[in-house]
Motif scaffolding. Structure first.
Motif, PDB file in Angstrom:
ATOM      1  N   LEU A  99       0.906  -1.119   0.035  1.00  0.00           N
ATOM      2  CA  LEU A  99       0.111   0.279  -0.061  1.00  0.00           C
ATOM      3  C   LEU A  99       0.919   1.289  -0.142  1.00  0.00           C
ATOM      4  O   LEU A  99       0.685   2.234  -0.734  1.00  0.00           O
ATOM      5  N   ALA A 100       1.956   1.310   0.856  1.00  0.00           N
ATOM      6  CA  ALA A 100       2.874   2.461   0.927  1.00  0.00           C
ATOM      7  C   ALA A 100       3.514   2.718  -0.596  1.00  0.00           C
ATOM      8  O   ALA A 100       3.745   3.903  -0.899  1.00  0.00           O
ATOM      9  N   ARG A 101       4.088   1.482  -1.035  1.00  0.00           N
ATOM     10  CA  ARG A 101       4.590   1.643  -2.310  1.00  0.00           C
ATOM     11  C   ARG A 101       3.832   2.306  -3.406  1.00  0.00           C
ATOM     12  O   ARG A 101       4.323   3.217  -4.161  1.00  0.00           O
ATOM     13  N   ASP A 102       2.545   1.728  -3.297  1.00  0.00           N
ATOM     14  CA  ASP A 102       1.741   2.108  -4.441  1.00  0.00           C
ATOM     15  C   ASP A 102       1.082   3.938  -4.124  1.00  0.00           C
ATOM     16  O   ASP A 102       1.089   4.541  -4.851  1.00  0.00           O
ATOM     17  N   LEU A 103       1.252   4.206  -2.777  1.00  0.00           N
ATOM     18  CA  LEU A 103       1.088   5.517  -2.604  1.00  0.00           C
ATOM     19  C   LEU A 103       2.109   6.303  -2.882  1.00  0.00           C
ATOM     20  O   LEU A 103       1.923   7.330  -3.345  1.00  0.00           O
ATOM     21  N   PHE A 104       3.470   5.724  -2.792  1.00  0.00           N
ATOM     22  CA  PHE A 104       4.584   6.869  -3.375  1.00  0.00           C
ATOM     23  C   PHE A 104       4.384   7.227  -4.742  1.00  0.00           C
ATOM     24  O   PHE A 104       4.803   7.853  -5.198  1.00  0.00           O
ATOM     25  N   ARG A 146      -6.843  13.412  -3.387  1.00  0.00           N
ATOM     26  CA  ARG A 146      -6.893  14.590  -4.120  1.00  0.00           C
ATOM     27  C   ARG A 146      -7.439  14.161  -5.739  1.00  0.00           C
ATOM     28  O   ARG A 146      -6.435  13.305  -6.154  1.00  0.00           O
ATOM     29  N   GLU A 147      -8.404  14.544  -6.272  1.00  0.00           N
ATOM     30  CA  GLU A 147      -8.905  14.094  -7.516  1.00  0.00           C
ATOM     31  C   GLU A 147      -8.992  12.665  -7.769  1.00  0.00           C
ATOM     32  O   GLU A 147      -8.289  12.104  -8.908  1.00  0.00           O
ATOM     33  N   GLY A 148      -9.264  11.780  -6.764  1.00  0.00           N
ATOM     34  CA  GLY A 148      -9.412  10.696  -6.909  1.00  0.00           C
ATOM     35  C   GLY A 148      -8.206   9.589  -6.613  1.00  0.00           C
ATOM     36  O   GLY A 148      -8.461   8.580  -6.742  1.00  0.00           O
ATOM     37  N   ILE A 149      -7.038  10.513  -6.407  1.00  0.00           N
ATOM     38  CA  ILE A 149      -5.904   9.811  -6.155  1.00  0.00           C
ATOM     39  C   ILE A 149      -5.396  10.203  -4.605  1.00  0.00           C
ATOM     40  O   ILE A 149      -5.325  11.023  -4.190  1.00  0.00           O
TER      41      ILE A 149
END
Length: 466
Positions: A99-104, A146-149
Motif C-alpha cells: 500500500l505504501a509503495r503504491d502511495l509513493f 485529491r482528484e480521486g488519487i
C-alpha cells in the motif's frame, strides 16, 4: 521498517531479534515464552513458519544453517544465523508495504482489488489502511485524496527519507544512476574512500527525489534549513556533478535547493570515522564555539563521557563533536525517522549504555539516545579495561603462544596476555600446580580440547563482565 510488517511476521521478527541479542546458541522454549510473552504452542508455530519461510525463499540453502529445533523442543541458532534475510522478506510481502509503495507512486489504490488479490476482507484492508495512515502521521505525513488519487502531504524531506528507509529495507531495485566517479566531490579521497554502500544510498535517494520531482513534489524548505559545516567535501563540485541529473526536470529556481537536500542527506547519512575527522585541517573558531548547536553537543558530550568515564584525547573529542553536530542537524531535519530501523534497542550493550546516562541526557531531544549509542559504542568498547592474563605451561613458550591463539578464538572480549607476575595479572591460567594467594588460578590440561577452551572462555568473559 518493523511497523509495516504483518502482525504474525512482527512476532517472528521479535523472536529472531531476541535470538540475535544473545550470544547463546541454544534456547529452551520456556525461556522464549517468558521473554516474548507468547505461549509454547505459538513459539513452536513461529519457528516452524520461519523454517518454512527460509526453505521456500532460499531453496538452494539449508534451513538449519539459520535455525532449527532439536528433539527437546529447544531452538538452536545455525552457523549462518542472521535476521537480515527475514527482515527483507517480511517487509516485501507485507500488504502495508505494498500500500505504501503504491502511495509513493500515486497509483490507483482500490481496497476491493487488494482484498481480492490477498484473499482478505475489504474491512481488513481498510483497517490496515487506517493503521498505515496513523504510522505516517507519526512522522508528520498525512495521507489525503485529491482528484480521486491518494497521495501524501507533509514535509517533502521526511517523505523522501521515509521511503529511502522503506525501500532500502525491502531491497527495492532502482536504476543505477550513480557511479564511482560521481563521488569525486570529496576533498581528500584517501581520507574518505568511496564505498559501495555510499554509492547505493546516494543512488536510491536520487531515484526517490527524481520520482517525486516528476510528480511535481519539491523540497519547500529554505536552503538554510539544510545547512551543514563540512570541510571534507566540496559543495560546488557536488553541484556540478549532480546538476545534470535534474536538468529540465524541474523549474530552474528549485534546482539549487534540491541538490542542497541531496548534499545534506549524503553528508549526514553515516558517522565520520576517527581518521576522517583527524584528516580535516580545521580548528574550533570563536564563531563555531558560540553557535547553539556546538553548545548543545558539547554539553551532551561532557555528560555522556562523564557517565561512562571516557578519557578523551583531542582526536576523540573532535570525532565526537563533529559527528554530534551532524547528528543534531540530521535529527532536526528528519526527526524520529533517523531511528526508524532501531536494530539494537533490545541489546545488552544498549541497555548498559542507557543505565548510566544522566537524566539531562535522557530528557534532551536534540540527539536521540539511539544515535548517541551508535556514536559512543566504539569508544566505550575501547575504553573497557582489559583483564591481564598470565598464561603458564610446563611445555614452554611455544605451547603458551599456541594456547594464547586458541583461547583468543573462543573469547568475546579482549584480554592482555602478560609474561611476568610483576605485571600484576588478574588471572593465572596454568597446566601445572602453582601457588599464589593473591591472584585467581584456573587450571587447564596441557593440550585442552575445544570443550575445555569454551568453558575457560566463558569463565574469562564472565570475569570481565562482572
Amino acid at each position: 521498517m518493523y511497523k509495516l510488517m504483518e502482525k504474525k511476521d512482527r512476532d517472528k521478527y521479535r523472536l529472531l531479534k531476541y535470538l540475535q541479542s544473545s550470544e547463546k546458541q541454544l534456547f529452551p522454549t520456556a525461556e522464549l515464552t517468558e521473554k516474548l510473552n507468547l505461549s509454547e504452542v505459538k513459539i513452536s508455530e513461529l519457528v516452524d513458519d520461519l523454517i518454512n519461510d527460509f526453505s521456500s525463499n532460499w531453496p538452494e540453502l539449508q534451513a538449519n544453517e539459520q535455525l532449527f529445533r532439536n528433539n527437546f523442543n529447544e531452538v538452536i541458532k545455525g552457523p549462518n544465523y542472521s535476521v537480515e534475510p527475514f527482515f527483507k522478506l517480511f517487509i516485501q510481502r507485507s500488504i502495508l508495504y505494498q500500500l505504501a509503495r503504491d502511495l509513493f507512486y500515486e497509483r490507483d489504490i482500490s481496497f476491493e482489488k487488494y482484498a481480492a488479490k490477498h484473499n482478505r476482507s475489504i474491512s481488513t484492508i481498510m483497517r490496515l489502511w487506517r493503521y498505515l495512515k496513523d504510522v505516517f502521521l507519526e512522522f508528520d505525513i498525512r495521507i489525503i485524496k485529491r482528484e480521486g488519487i491518494f497521495m501524501m502531504d507533509g514535509p517533502e524531506e521526511k517523505i523522501r527519507y521515509l521511503f529511502f528507509t522503506l525501500f532500502k529495507d525491502s531491497g527495492k531495485k532502482v536504476p543505477s544512476l550513480v557511479q564511482r566517479y560521481h563521488l569525486d566531490y570529496v576533498n581528500d579521497s584517501k581520507a574518505i574512500p568511496a564505498t559501495q554502500m555510499k554509492i547505493d544510498n546516494l543512488n536510491l535517494m536520487l531515484n526517490i527525489a527524481l520520482t517525486r520531482i516528476r510528480k511535481e513534489k519539491f523540497i519547500e524548505k529554505e536552503m538554510d534549513f539544510f545547512y551543514i559545516m563540512n570541510k571534507l567535501t566540496n559543495e560546488e563540485a557536488f553541484y556540478e556533478i549532480f546538476a545534470p541529473f535534474y536538468a529540465k526536470k524541474l523549474p530552474v529556481d528549485r534546482l539549487e535547493t534540491e541538490i542542497n537536500f541531496l548534499y545534506f542527506f549524503i553528508n549526514t547519512w553515516s558517522i565520520l570515522e576517527h581518521k576522517v575527522v583527524a584528516s580535516a585541517s580545521t580548528y574550533l573558531t570563536p564563531k563555531i564555539i558560540s553557535q547553539k548547536d556546538f553548545t548543545i553537543c558539547n554539553n551532551i558530550l561532557f555528560e555522556v563521557g562523564n557517565a561512562h568515564q571516557i578519557n578523551l584525547n583531542p582526536e576523540s573529542y573532535f570525532y565526537l563533536i563533529a559527528n554530534m553536530i551532524l547528528m543534531l542537524r540530521k535529527q532536526a531535519v528528519f526527526g524520529s525517522l533517523v531511528d526508524l530501523r532501531g536494530n539494537f534497542t533490545n541489546t545488552d550493550e544498549y541497555d548498559a549504555f542507557m543505565q548510566k546516562l544522566p537524566p539531562s541526557v535522557l530528557e534532551q531531544d536534540a540527539i536521540s539516545t539511539e544515535q548517541l549509542f551508535i556514536l559512543y559504542y566504539p569508544l566505550i568498547s575501547e575504553n573497557q579495561s582489559m583483564i591481564k592474563v598470565l598464561l603458564m605451561s610446563r611445555y614452554g613458550f611455544e605451547n603458551i603462544k599456541l594456547l594464547q591463539k586458541k583461547i583468543t578464538s573462543f573469547l568475546h572480549h579482549s584480554v592482555e596476555f602478560i609474561q611476568l607476575l610483576q605485571h600484576k595479572p588478574d588471572l593465572i591460567i596454568t597446566d601445572y600446580y602453582y601457588e599464589n594467594d593473591e591472584v585467581p588460578i584456573y587450571y587447564i590440561t596441557p593440550f585442552p580440547r575445544n570443550r575445555e577452551l569454551e568453558r575457560l572462555a566463558r569463565f574469562i568473559d564472565e570475569t570481565i563482565e562482572t
